[in-house]
Design an enzyme around this catalytic site. Structure first.
Site, mmCIF file in Angstrom:
data_model
loop_
_atom_site.group_PDB
_atom_site.id
_atom_site.type_symbol
_atom_site.label_atom_id
_atom_site.label_comp_id
_atom_site.label_asym_id
_atom_site.label_seq_id
_atom_site.Cartn_x
_atom_site.Cartn_y
_atom_site.Cartn_z
ATOM 1 N N HIS A 79 0.860 -1.195 0.000
ATOM 2 C CA HIS A 79 0.000 0.000 0.000
ATOM 3 C C HIS A 79 0.893 1.241 0.000
ATOM 4 O O HIS A 79 1.304 1.726 1.041
ATOM 5 C CB HIS A 79 -0.911 -0.032 1.240
ATOM 6 C CG HIS A 79 -1.932 1.068 1.299
ATOM 7 N ND1 HIS A 79 -3.106 0.949 2.010
ATOM 8 C CD2 HIS A 79 -1.962 2.310 0.757
ATOM 9 C CE1 HIS A 79 -3.812 2.063 1.907
ATOM 10 N NE2 HIS A 79 -3.127 2.919 1.149
ATOM 11 N N HIS A 118 1.153 4.893 -2.447
ATOM 12 C CA HIS A 118 0.762 5.724 -3.592
ATOM 13 C C HIS A 118 2.048 6.366 -4.107
ATOM 14 O O HIS A 118 2.675 7.131 -3.367
ATOM 15 C CB HIS A 118 -0.233 6.805 -3.168
ATOM 16 C CG HIS A 118 -1.473 6.244 -2.537
ATOM 17 N ND1 HIS A 118 -2.641 6.063 -3.231
ATOM 18 C CD2 HIS A 118 -1.707 5.791 -1.269
ATOM 19 C CE1 HIS A 118 -3.559 5.547 -2.426
ATOM 20 N NE2 HIS A 118 -3.009 5.358 -1.228
ATOM 21 N N HIS A 154 -9.696 1.169 -1.049
ATOM 22 C CA HIS A 154 -9.600 1.818 0.255
ATOM 23 C C HIS A 154 -11.001 1.777 0.877
ATOM 24 O O HIS A 154 -11.979 2.208 0.243
ATOM 25 C CB HIS A 154 -9.186 3.275 0.114
ATOM 26 C CG HIS A 154 -7.729 3.494 -0.178
ATOM 27 N ND1 HIS A 154 -7.079 2.893 -1.213
ATOM 28 C CD2 HIS A 154 -6.800 4.258 0.471
ATOM 29 C CE1 HIS A 154 -5.801 3.274 -1.208
ATOM 30 N NE2 HIS A 154 -5.607 4.110 -0.191
ATOM 31 N N GLU A 211 -11.129 3.498 6.227
ATOM 32 C CA GLU A 211 -10.045 4.379 6.718
ATOM 33 C C GLU A 211 -10.732 5.467 7.556
ATOM 34 O O GLU A 211 -10.559 5.527 8.762
ATOM 35 C CB GLU A 211 -9.274 4.985 5.535
ATOM 36 C CG GLU A 211 -8.170 5.964 5.937
ATOM 37 C CD GLU A 211 -7.478 6.666 4.743
ATOM 38 O OE1 GLU A 211 -8.046 6.635 3.629
ATOM 39 O OE2 GLU A 211 -6.384 7.243 4.948
ATOM 40 N N ASP A 253 1.716 4.014 2.785
ATOM 41 C CA ASP A 253 0.671 4.883 2.210
ATOM 42 C C ASP A 253 1.288 6.023 1.386
ATOM 43 O O ASP A 253 1.369 5.917 0.175
ATOM 44 C CB ASP A 253 -0.254 5.417 3.311
ATOM 45 C CG ASP A 253 -1.660 5.736 2.830
ATOM 46 O OD1 ASP A 253 -1.969 5.438 1.662
ATOM 47 O OD2 ASP A 253 -2.457 6.271 3.628
ATOM 48 N N ASP A 254 1.691 7.095 2.053
ATOM 49 C CA ASP A 254 2.277 8.251 1.375
ATOM 50 C C ASP A 254 3.522 8.675 2.151
ATOM 51 O O ASP A 254 3.493 9.650 2.925
ATOM 52 C CB ASP A 254 1.261 9.402 1.323
ATOM 53 C CG ASP A 254 0.011 9.002 0.571
ATOM 54 O OD1 ASP A 254 0.035 9.001 -0.660
ATOM 55 O OD2 ASP A 254 -0.998 8.627 1.231
HETATM 56 N N1 ADE Z 1 -4.590 8.828 -1.806
HETATM 57 C C1 ADE Z 1 -3.347 8.905 -1.323
HETATM 58 N N2 ADE Z 1 -3.331 8.547 -0.033
HETATM 59 C C2 ADE Z 1 -4.604 8.221 0.300
HETATM 60 C C3 ADE Z 1 -5.240 7.762 1.486
HETATM 61 N N3 ADE Z 1 -4.572 7.563 2.626
HETATM 62 N N4 ADE Z 1 -6.576 7.550 1.461
HETATM 63 C C4 ADE Z 1 -7.265 7.767 0.347
HETATM 64 N N5 ADE Z 1 -6.710 8.186 -0.789
HETATM 65 C C5 ADE Z 1 -5.397 8.418 -0.814
HETATM 66 ZN ZN ZN Z 2 -3.752 4.767 0.606
#
Ligand code: ADE
Ligand code: ZN
Length: 340
Positions: free
Chosen positions: A19, A21, A199, A202, A280-281
């Protein structure tokens, strides 16, 4: 916190990331470099000012900066450089396999052709396989704040590159954009042999996880931390061992949990769920996959067995073929056996 685990142990442990992006791995240094190269004006004076802005109150407050940051990505080489930088980082963390999300609509809507995006990412993935020994899969996400019709157009645009893409996902602003809205797109994606993930849970309710399972027929749930609010759902996820790609540092930065000590990752493992740990990011949330393992281990006092299960699940839940999957699972077992 298990004393027989350490930062070095986590760093050397073979693992997969499921996971991430790719646009969320854009570090401020590269953002400035690309802005200069492409003549894109940023509203920040320095790298430090960008980092100071990364103080989020929820998912949307992050997404606003995330979409703004990626305006510097214009050319094939930019997508190559972005992906290459991520792969070099995770190579140092002994990530042996990664499954990468990308958000084509965030680029095509700015006039960047689909091919520019996918070709740059793909070239970096091929190079990394040869040069760094990291295998990978690419997952195309639809932006759920845009319409299902736009998602369908994106799916059709992607078909000439079908061989480069293993599956489709669903991301962006969750609440108010339920998975069921995208049923037809996901049906068509599966007809083309694409796997599906989404997703869900969350920020959104357990109902969205049910819909992802039943309407979108997903192989994994991304995040899914709100599943614990619904015992029947927990039972389903446990019975079917549906993997959950949990992102501990992300959840703290976006205030899903107040602190890492409050995160329910350990609780979900204890419930018998198939949990994995992911970034994630990473450029926005303070760490790559190692930092997420480390935060979870330290913050939640994870046992050696819990760390093992997270790493094992990461390979087991991957979309790898049976042979490489088994080879990586063996590598993990050898690592634990030689560090006992
Ligand atoms: N796009 C990038 N990070 C995300 C996240 N945590 N939740 C939803 N969309 C995303
Ligand atoms: Zn994500």
């Amino acid at each position: 916190m298990s004393p027989d685990i350490s930062e070095t142990f986590i760093q050397g442990m073979p693992k997969a990331e499921l996971h991430i992006h790719i646009e969320g791995s854009l570090e401020p240094e590269l953002m400035f470099e690309l802005a200069g190269r492409n003549g894109v004006a940023l509203r920040y004076a320095s790298v430090e000012e960008v980092r100071r802005a990364y103080d989020f109150s929820d998912l949307q407050s992050f997404l606003d900066l995330y979409y703004e940051g990626m305006r510097v990505l214009l050319h094939e080489q930019d997508f190559y450089d972005l992906t290459r930088a991520y792969l070099q980082r995770i190579s140092a963390q002994n990530v042996r396999h990664t499954e990468i999300f990308f958000d084509p609509q965030a680029h095509t809507d700015r006039g960047v052709p689909f091919e520019t995006v996918v070709a740059g990412i793909r070239r970096a993935l091929v190079d990394a396989e040869q040069q760094l020994g990291i295998s990978s899969k690419l997952i195309m996400c639809f932006l759920r704040h845009l319409s299902a019709e736009r998602a369908m157009e994106t799916l059709r645009t992607s078909l000439p590159y079908r061989e480069w893409i293993v599956g489709v996902g669903l991301d962006s602003s969750e609440v108010g954009h339920p998975p069921e809205d995208f049923k037809a797109v996901f049906d068509e994606a599966r007809e083309h042999g694409l796997l599906t993930v989404a997703h869900a849970g969350e920020e959104g309710p357990p109902e969205y996880i049910w819909q992802a399972l039943d309407d979108l027929k997903v192989s994994r749930i991304d995040h899914g931390v709100r599943c614990v609010e619904d015992p029947k759902l927990v039972e389903r996820l446990r019975e079917e061992q549906i993997p959950l790609t949990v992102c501990p540092l992300s959840n703290v930065k976006l205030r899903v949990f107040d602190s890492i000590q409050d995160h329910n990752l350990k609780r979900m493992l204890d419930l018998g769920l198939c949990v994995t740990a992911n970034s994630d990011d990473p450029a926005y949330f303070g760490g790559y996959v190692d930092e997420n393992f480390h935060a979870a281990w330290e913050g939640l006092h994870l046992s050696r067995d819990a760390v093992y299960r997270l790493a094992k699940n990461s390979f087991w839940a991957s979309f790898l073929g049976a042979e490489r999957k088994q080879r990586l699972l063996n590598e993990l077992d050898d690592y634990f056996a030689s560090h006992s």
